[in-house]
Design a protein around this motif. Structure first.
Motif, PDB file in Angstrom:
ATOM      1  N   SER A   7       0.819  -1.206   0.000  1.00  0.00           N
ATOM      2  CA  SER A   7       0.000   0.000   0.000  1.00  0.00           C
ATOM      3  C   SER A   7       0.860   1.265   0.000  1.00  0.00           C
ATOM      4  N   GLN A   8       2.019   1.181  -0.693  1.00  0.00           N
ATOM      5  CA  GLN A   8       2.832   2.393  -0.785  1.00  0.00           C
ATOM      6  C   GLN A   8       2.184   3.370  -1.765  1.00  0.00           C
ATOM      7  N   GLU A   9       2.740   4.569  -1.812  1.00  0.00           N
ATOM      8  CA  GLU A   9       2.190   5.601  -2.705  1.00  0.00           C
ATOM      9  C   GLU A   9       2.294   5.164  -4.159  1.00  0.00           C
ATOM     10  N   LYS A  10       1.383   5.681  -4.938  1.00  0.00           N
ATOM     11  CA  LYS A  10       1.450   5.395  -6.371  1.00  0.00           C
ATOM     12  C   LYS A  10       2.660   6.129  -6.970  1.00  0.00           C
ATOM     13  N   ILE A  11       3.277   5.482  -7.949  1.00  0.00           N
ATOM     14  CA  ILE A  11       4.452   6.080  -8.583  1.00  0.00           C
ATOM     15  C   ILE A  11       4.067   6.523  -9.996  1.00  0.00           C
ATOM     16  N   HIS A  12       4.490   7.714 -10.358  1.00  0.00           N
ATOM     17  CA  HIS A  12       4.171   8.237 -11.693  1.00  0.00           C
ATOM     18  C   HIS A  12       5.454   8.455 -12.477  1.00  0.00           C
ATOM     19  N   TRP A  13       5.548   7.822 -13.635  1.00  0.00           N
ATOM     20  CA  TRP A  13       6.726   7.961 -14.491  1.00  0.00           C
ATOM     21  C   TRP A  13       6.356   8.673 -15.789  1.00  0.00           C
ATOM     22  N   ILE A  24       2.507  -1.431 -18.422  1.00  0.00           N
ATOM     23  CA  ILE A  24       3.083  -1.235 -17.087  1.00  0.00           C
ATOM     24  C   ILE A  24       2.004  -0.749 -16.123  1.00  0.00           C
ATOM     25  N   THR A  25       1.194   0.195 -16.585  1.00  0.00           N
ATOM     26  CA  THR A  25       0.118   0.726 -15.743  1.00  0.00           C
ATOM     27  C   THR A  25      -0.872  -0.383 -15.380  1.00  0.00           C
ATOM     28  N   GLY A  77      -1.431  -2.775 -11.689  1.00  0.00           N
ATOM     29  CA  GLY A  77      -2.687  -2.397 -11.047  1.00  0.00           C
ATOM     30  C   GLY A  77      -2.721  -0.914 -10.700  1.00  0.00           C
ATOM     31  N   GLY A  78      -2.020  -0.113 -11.483  1.00  0.00           N
ATOM     32  CA  GLY A  78      -2.011   1.329 -11.260  1.00  0.00           C
ATOM     33  C   GLY A  78      -1.012   1.804 -10.213  1.00  0.00           C
ATOM     34  N   ARG A  79      -0.226   0.871  -9.659  1.00  0.00           N
ATOM     35  CA  ARG A  79       0.783   1.311  -8.678  1.00  0.00           C
ATOM     36  C   ARG A  79       1.885   2.110  -9.353  1.00  0.00           C
ATOM     37  N   LEU A  80       2.183   1.763 -10.609  1.00  0.00           N
ATOM     38  CA  LEU A  80       3.152   2.533 -11.399  1.00  0.00           C
ATOM     39  C   LEU A  80       2.448   2.959 -12.680  1.00  0.00           C
ATOM     40  N   THR A  81       2.215   4.252 -12.818  1.00  0.00           N
ATOM     41  CA  THR A  81       1.585   4.744 -14.047  1.00  0.00           C
ATOM     42  C   THR A  81       2.657   5.415 -14.902  1.00  0.00           C
ATOM     43  N   VAL A  82       2.520   5.245 -16.211  1.00  0.00           N
ATOM     44  CA  VAL A  82       3.501   5.809 -17.138  1.00  0.00           C
ATOM     45  C   VAL A  82       2.768   6.683 -18.148  1.00  0.00           C
ATOM     46  N   VAL A 115      16.467  11.299 -20.143  1.00  0.00           N
ATOM     47  CA  VAL A 115      16.339  10.124 -19.272  1.00  0.00           C
ATOM     48  C   VAL A 115      17.596   9.988 -18.404  1.00  0.00           C
ATOM     49  N   SER A 116      18.724  10.303 -18.973  1.00  0.00           N
ATOM     50  CA  SER A 116      19.977  10.263 -18.212  1.00  0.00           C
ATOM     51  C   SER A 116      19.914  11.229 -17.024  1.00  0.00           C
ATOM     52  N   ALA A 117      19.321  12.396 -17.253  1.00  0.00           N
ATOM     53  CA  ALA A 117      19.235  13.422 -16.203  1.00  0.00           C
ATOM     54  C   ALA A 117      18.043  13.208 -15.274  1.00  0.00           C
ATOM     55  N   GLY A 118      17.173  12.251 -15.599  1.00  0.00           N
ATOM     56  CA  GLY A 118      16.015  11.983 -14.735  1.00  0.00           C
ATOM     57  C   GLY A 118      14.843  12.932 -14.967  1.00  0.00           C
ATOM     58  N   ILE A 119      14.882  13.712 -16.053  1.00  0.00           N
ATOM     59  CA  ILE A 119      13.736  14.565 -16.413  1.00  0.00           C
ATOM     60  C   ILE A 119      12.546  13.659 -16.740  1.00  0.00           C
ATOM     61  N   ALA A 120      12.849  12.535 -17.378  1.00  0.00           N
ATOM     62  CA  ALA A 120      11.873  11.459 -17.579  1.00  0.00           C
ATOM     63  C   ALA A 120      12.542  10.174 -17.095  1.00  0.00           C
ATOM     64  N   GLN A 121      11.723   9.204 -16.705  1.00  0.00           N
ATOM     65  CA  GLN A 121      12.286   7.950 -16.193  1.00  0.00           C
ATOM     66  C   GLN A 121      12.517   6.938 -17.307  1.00  0.00           C
ATOM     67  N   MET A 122      11.802   7.116 -18.441  1.00  0.00           N
ATOM     68  CA  MET A 122      11.951   6.192 -19.564  1.00  0.00           C
ATOM     69  C   MET A 122      12.021   6.970 -20.874  1.00  0.00           C
ATOM     70  N   GLY A 123      12.644   6.326 -21.873  1.00  0.00           N
ATOM     71  CA  GLY A 123      12.711   6.939 -23.199  1.00  0.00           C
ATOM     72  C   GLY A 123      12.595   5.880 -24.277  1.00  0.00           C
ATOM     73  N   HIS A 124      11.809   6.162 -25.319  1.00  0.00           N
ATOM     74  CA  HIS A 124      11.663   5.225 -26.446  1.00  0.00           C
ATOM     75  C   HIS A 124      12.246   5.897 -27.679  1.00  0.00           C
ATOM     76  N   SER A 125      13.258   5.248 -28.273  1.00  0.00           N
ATOM     77  CA  SER A 125      13.990   5.915 -29.342  1.00  0.00           C
ATOM     78  C   SER A 125      14.744   4.874 -30.169  1.00  0.00           C
ATOM     79  N   GLY A 126      15.808   5.321 -30.829  1.00  0.00           N
ATOM     80  CA  GLY A 126      16.662   4.414 -31.598  1.00  0.00           C
ATOM     81  C   GLY A 126      18.112   4.695 -31.236  1.00  0.00           C
TER      82      GLY A 126
END
Ligand code: CA
Length: 368
Positions: free
Chosen positions: A37-43, A67-68, A72-77, A95-106
């Motif tokens: 029951s920890q806080e929901k995480i938003h990425w 992922i969402t 069960g909504g504990r981690l929303t992206v 993503v390297s700087a943590g401005i976003a937690q994930m990146g989709h690219s090439g």
């Protein structure tokens, strides 16, 4: 037994704690409100693609949704298209700087960060999608990719594969190596370097500018992706000669990078969900492209009068010879790139007889 109670019993059995819950209403409530029951995480997930771009952008959306849902909504992206949070070519830094937690690219976009990165997208006469996954998951590929991204605080993942791309659209026929002389062709990266050595003039244009450049004659030829995306771009209206194969991109990997600190801060089950969702979509994208490409290729030829052809053998032989030289020279520029290419090249040489005996043989037999 109520369906809710059945569900809770099933869930409890799954987590192996049925005994603790038996006949205890308070515990039931505890599990129904989430045993963790920890806080929901938003990425945030930033991408190099326009919003909902077919195949690529839609796969990033699918990773986020999975992922969402699986958590069960504990981690929303939340997905951000190119330019919404950061620019298409700023994904790696963000993503390297943590401005976003994930990146989709090439990974071919990040040659300026590490020369070795481009070997994790696709290289001329390199691995097919199936072979690339084999090298990444069951060979040395993934460990090498992690080594390349580690200094940037990033965890790399294969997040999709376009399959074998097409060789491109040409406003004239390619009948010999000499036809590349003076040819202005949109072809970025190592493929561009190869055609330059055949006398062509490689041009690097963003996707949005390709059609008008080909139609106006500013360029004579272009590669893009494959029938599905090329049809959507309307490239058949600007040139009629469509050549295969995409020797420069035999199985292009899309990447899904994760900020290492953010990943390490997740509980183990969410880490498994993140990794699992990405891996699922890595395979799913290839399935989608395979289905949509075959249909689009048929429509291009039958409905739009496109002449679909194979490059002549003489041309392929020369492209292969020059590609090998370009790759060896590129790899020799730094030790890590050399290590990556040595591993990938050794696997390519080792797997070729098997692929030829397996997929190759059955495909040839189909046309007997
Ligand atoms: Ca391409």
């Amino acid at each position: 037994m109520s369906s809710r109670r059945q569900f809770i019993s099933a869930a409890a059995a799954l987590v192996g704690s049925a005994g603790l819950l038996a006949g205890c209403n308070k515990k039931e409530e505890a599990i129904s409100s989430g045993s963790n029951s920890q806080e929901k995480i938003h990425w945030k997930l930033v991408t190099s693609w326009p919003a909902n771009f077919p195949g690529l952008g839609t796969s990033a959306n699918r990773i986020a949704e999975l992922i969402t849902q699986l958590s069960g909504g504990r981690l929303t992206v939340k997905v951000f298209a190119a330019g919404e949070l950061v620019g298409a070519l700023e994904v790696f830094d963000a993503v390297s700087a943590g401005i976003a937690q994930m990146g989709h690219s090439g990974a071919y976009y990040w040659k300026g960060k590490s020369r070795a990165a481009q070997f994790f997208s696709s290289v001329p006469f390199g691995l097919t999608a199936q072979e690339m996954n084999a090298w990444l998951y069951y060979g040395d590929g993934m460990a090498l990719w992690e080594e390349v991204y580690k200094p940037f605080g990033l965890i790399p993942n294969a997040g999709g594969n376009s399959g074998t791309q097409m060789g491109g659209w040409f406003n004239k026929e390619i009948n010999s190596v000499a036809d590349f002389k003076g040819l202005k062709m949109r072809m970025p990266g190592l493929g561009g370097e190869v055609i330059q050595r055949l006398g062509a003039i490689p041009v690097n244009l963003p996707g949005g500018e390709i059609f008008s450049a080909l139609q106006s004659g500013a360029i004579d030829a272009t590669e893009w992706v494959g029938p599905y995306n090329d049809l959507a771009f309307g490239l058949y209206k600007a040139a009629k000669n469509y050549y295969a194969p995409g020797w420069h991109e035999p199985g292009t990997v899309m990447e899904c990078m994760i900020n290492e600190k953010a990943f390490n801060a997740l509980p183990a089950d969410l880490q498994a969900i993140v990794k699992g969702a990405i891996r699922m979509v890595n395979h799913d994208m290839l399935a989608e492209f395979t289905m949509r490409n075959q249909k689009a290729l048929h429509d291009l030829a039958k409905q739009h009068g496109v002449k679909v052809k194979l490059f002549p053998e003489e041309v392929m032989r020369e492209l292969k010879r020059v590609s090998d030289a370009v790759l060896d020279e590129e790899a020799a520029k730094d030790p890590l790139t050399a290590k990556v290419w040595a591993s990938q090249k050794a696997f390519r040489d080792a797997v070729t007889p098997w692929t030829d005996m397996a997929e190759g043989a059955i495909i040839r037999a189909r046309s007997l």
